[in-house]
Design an enzyme around this catalytic site. Structure first.
Site, PDB file in Angstrom:
ATOM      1  N   ASP A  58      60.080 -45.757  27.130  1.00  0.00           N
ATOM      2  CA  ASP A  58      60.512 -45.141  28.398  1.00  0.00           C
ATOM      3  C   ASP A  58      60.410 -43.614  28.431  1.00  0.00           C
ATOM      4  O   ASP A  58      61.356 -42.935  28.883  1.00  0.00           O
ATOM      5  CB  ASP A  58      61.951 -45.558  28.719  1.00  0.00           C
ATOM      6  CG  ASP A  58      62.094 -47.045  28.960  1.00  0.00           C
ATOM      7  OD1 ASP A  58      61.084 -47.768  28.896  1.00  0.00           O
ATOM      8  OD2 ASP A  58      63.231 -47.499  29.190  1.00  0.00           O
ATOM      9  N   LYS A  84      59.229 -53.153  32.520  1.00  0.00           N
ATOM     10  CA  LYS A  84      60.460 -53.935  32.469  1.00  0.00           C
ATOM     11  C   LYS A  84      61.407 -53.502  33.584  1.00  0.00           C
ATOM     12  O   LYS A  84      61.301 -52.414  34.114  1.00  0.00           O
ATOM     13  CB  LYS A  84      61.129 -53.784  31.102  1.00  0.00           C
ATOM     14  CG  LYS A  84      61.445 -52.359  30.691  1.00  0.00           C
ATOM     15  CD  LYS A  84      61.872 -52.288  29.229  1.00  0.00           C
ATOM     16  CE  LYS A  84      62.216 -50.876  28.810  1.00  0.00           C
ATOM     17  NZ  LYS A  84      63.377 -50.302  29.505  1.00  0.00           N
ATOM     18  N   CYS A 144      67.882 -48.086  25.696  1.00  0.00           N
ATOM     19  CA  CYS A 144      66.642 -48.863  25.544  1.00  0.00           C
ATOM     20  C   CYS A 144      66.076 -48.807  24.129  1.00  0.00           C
ATOM     21  O   CYS A 144      65.541 -49.804  23.645  1.00  0.00           O
ATOM     22  CB  CYS A 144      65.619 -48.407  26.572  1.00  0.00           C
ATOM     23  SG  CYS A 144      66.166 -48.774  28.266  1.00  0.00           S
TER      24      CYS A 144
END
Length: 219
Positions: free
Chosen positions: A14, A117, A162
């Site tokens: 990310d 995602k 994450c």
């Protein structure tokens, strides 16, 4: 320590504009992860290894957005039909927006697969391997097994969300799991969450090394 690059994959977690300074959900110093991650992905690529990247990819009405819930604000916690304890965030990483794009200083040239995602509006997805219902797979595990990957290195954002969930799942799935300690940054919400996440990861057997230590270990 020795790491066989040909059986190693780097997960870039990310590294997106909304999680970096100036973004909708900016992590302090988030952009600083790009240089060590670029060094790792380049070295792995040159030695026969692989790199994958994850990307939050939310619809505009995603369940994790505080704006979707009347009377709620960022930081509040709710229960959803799929997840108990869903943290609410500002609108971020909306599909197709600049905020969802990768940081401009991130070199994606060595990246062979991108896992998007959080695109199901009703379920958030912190882990690179599973959505937050802990049942729905992203497909990354199968990709790693098809390449006979043994070691996974992780860098990116955020240490306590994450990166944490991705690393813990990675270890549970049986891969040797390493965090590039200078290539991650955390949210720090709630207070102490970064320290708690690091302690849990270490307790689970996840190893922490600097980028320079990892580069020296690659063969």
């Amino acid at each position: 320590m020795k790491i066989n690059a040909a059986k190693t994959l780097l997960i870039i977690v990310d590294v997106q504009n909304d999680f970096c300074p100036g973004g909708a959900l900016a992590v302090n110093d988030g952009g600083a992860v790009t240089a060590p991650i670029n060094a790792l992905s380049s070295a792995l690529s040159q030695k026969g290894g692989r790199a994958a990247a994850t990307q939050d990819w939310h619809p505009g009405d995603h369940v994790s957005f505080a704006s979707r819930h009347s009377g709620k604000k960022s930081g509040d916690i709710i229960d959803t039909p799929f997840v108990k304890g869903q943290v609410l965030w500002p609108d971020h990483c909306v599909q197709g927006t600049n905020g969802a794009g990768f940081h401009p200083e991130l070199d994606t040239t060595p990246v062979s697969v991108v896992i998007r995602k959080g695109f199901n509006k009703d379920i958030d997805s912190y882990s690179a391997f599973f959505e937050n219902d802990r049942q729905t797979k992203t497909g990354l595990e199968g990709y790693l097994r098809s390449l006979s990957i043994e070691t996974v290195i992780l860098g990116g954002i955020a240490t306590d969300y994450c990166v944490f969930f991705s690393a813990m799942d990675c270890k549970k799935l049986g891969f040797e799991t390493i965090i590039a300690s200078d290539a991650v940054r955390g949210v720090g919400f709630p207070e102490g969450s970064v320290e708690k996440a690091i302690a849990e990861m270490k307790s689970a057997g996840i190893e922490f090394y600097t980028t320079s230590e990892i580069l020296e270990a690659l063969y």
